[in-house]
Design a protein around this motif. Structure first.
Motif, PDB file in Angstrom:
ATOM      1  N   ALA A   6       8.873 108.249  59.377  1.00 52.01           N
ATOM      2  CA  ALA A   6       9.056 109.700  59.499  1.00 52.01           C
ATOM      3  C   ALA A   6       8.756 110.139  60.929  1.00 52.01           C
ATOM      4  N   SER A   7       7.735 109.503  61.531  1.00 50.64           N
ATOM      5  CA  SER A   7       7.418 109.791  62.937  1.00 50.64           C
ATOM      6  C   SER A   7       8.540 109.323  63.852  1.00 50.64           C
TER       7      SER A   7
ATOM      8  N   ARG B 198      11.755 109.151  63.044  1.00 52.70           N
ATOM      9  CA  ARG B 198      12.836 110.133  62.911  1.00 52.70           C
ATOM     10  C   ARG B 198      12.535 111.383  63.740  1.00 52.70           C
ATOM     11  N   TYR B 199      11.292 111.836  63.652  1.00 48.60           N
ATOM     12  CA  TYR B 199      10.903 113.044  64.378  1.00 48.60           C
ATOM     13  C   TYR B 199      11.012 112.809  65.882  1.00 48.60           C
ATOM     14  N   ALA B 200      10.565 111.623  66.343  1.00 50.50           N
ATOM     15  CA  ALA B 200      10.619 111.311  67.768  1.00 50.50           C
ATOM     16  C   ALA B 200      12.061 111.297  68.275  1.00 50.50           C
TER      17      ALA B 200
ATOM     18  N   GLY C 118      14.479 113.040  66.910  1.00 54.85           N
ATOM     19  CA  GLY C 118      15.118 114.327  66.676  1.00 54.85           C
ATOM     20  C   GLY C 118      16.352 114.234  65.804  1.00 54.85           C
TER      21      GLY C 118
ATOM     22  N   PHE D  18      17.564 113.115  58.546  1.00 55.60           N
ATOM     23  CA  PHE D  18      17.029 112.098  57.647  1.00 55.60           C
ATOM     24  C   PHE D  18      18.124 111.247  57.014  1.00 55.60           C
TER      25      PHE D  18
ATOM     26  N   ALA E 195      10.782 105.331  70.027  1.00 57.48           N
ATOM     27  CA  ALA E 195      10.920 105.050  68.596  1.00 57.48           C
ATOM     28  C   ALA E 195      10.724 103.572  68.298  1.00 57.48           C
TER      29      ALA E 195
END
Length: 269
Positions: free
Chosen positions: A157-158, A160-162, A164, A167, A186
């Motif tokens: 999840a981190s 994916r967030y990194a 941007g 999902f 990532a």
């Protein structure tokens, strides 16, 4: 490249098949007499191809064709080598059971550990996965099916967030759509937390160097990579000289390395 589990791995040069049985018997006889064991440990992007190339003459009865080029499967070689006292760990030691197996080994047992500069591993991993070289896991987020390569969900999840990204995008899709600085960030998160990555390589180094009864042989890619080191064969010679193999098997290992480099040079040229 690693193949989908259960499929054939990449080709590796090796001695002709009619010599393979004698080489294997000679290499294994030393371990049988001493009661010692040997471990071949590698990690994703730390030298898996190099490890497979020299393993064939050591303990795996691969069948060669007329040119001496061999195709061998992970499952076959894992089983054959283990039966001869040579245990292969393609993704490093990553469980307490494996750690205990190592610590229970007789004094003088050998660990051949393929390692690489973590920065080089991260950059190589980023470029490799951005190209979707292993789509069976980089094209999905299924941690349950691919726990060796995909860290637990909170870590991904981190990632994916990194990046941007959405999902519903796969790992390689996110790497392709993100700028390099985010993609490398990532891959750092992934490889430090995945079983097959840098984090586990560093843990394994600590495991081996602190066990005084082991013959710890470290194969550093900086010393044996023919693309970046003209003296690569000398690096291999130093490694092979510390392994529990007879002279004929040692020579076969070095010949396999030379043939493999020549084959790849001809293909690239």
């Amino acid at each position: 490249r690693r193949e989908r589990p259960g499929k054939y791995w990449t080709e590796a040069s090796a001695p002709r098949a009619d010599k393979m049985a004698r080489l294997v018997l000679g290499a294994v006889a030393i371990l049988a007499v001493t009661g010692q064991k040997a471990y071949i440990v590698m990690h994703h992007k730390s030298g898996t191809h190099a490890a497979r190339t020299i393993t064939t003459p050591w303990c795996c009865d691969a069948t060669g064709n007329k040119s001496g080029v061999v195709r061998w499967s992970e499952a076959d070689c894992l089983e054959q080598c283990a039966a001869r006292g040579v245990h292969m760990f393609s993704n490093g030691l990553h469980s307490s059971k494996q750690d205990n197996q190592l610590h229970a080994s007789p004094r003088g047992s050998t660990v051949l550990h393929f390692v690489r500069n973590p920065i080089d591993m991260i950059v190589s991993g980023y470029l490799y996965h951005r190209a979707c070289q292993e789509p069976w896991w980089t094209d999905n987020w299924d941690h349950k099916n691919w726990p060796l390569f995909i860290p637990p969900d909170p870590v991904m999840a981190s990632v994916r967030y990194a990046l941007g990204g959405a999902f519903n995008q796969s790992y390689c899709q996110l790497l392709q759509s993100a700028p390099p600085e985010l993609g490398i960030r990532a891959e750092i998160l992934r490889t430090l937390n995945a079983v097959d990555g840098v984090g586990n390589m560093l843990r394994n180094i600590g495991l081996f160097v602190t066990d005084a009864k082991l013959n710890h042989v470290e194969a550093c890619m900086a010393d044996i990579n023919p693309l970046t080191n003209d003296a690569y064969l000398s690096g291999y010679e130093k490694i092979v000289s510390r392994l529990p193999v007879d002279n004929a098997t040692a020579a076969a290992m070095l010949l396999a390395v030379q043939r493999d480099f020549t084959r790849h040079s001809n293909r690239l040229g």
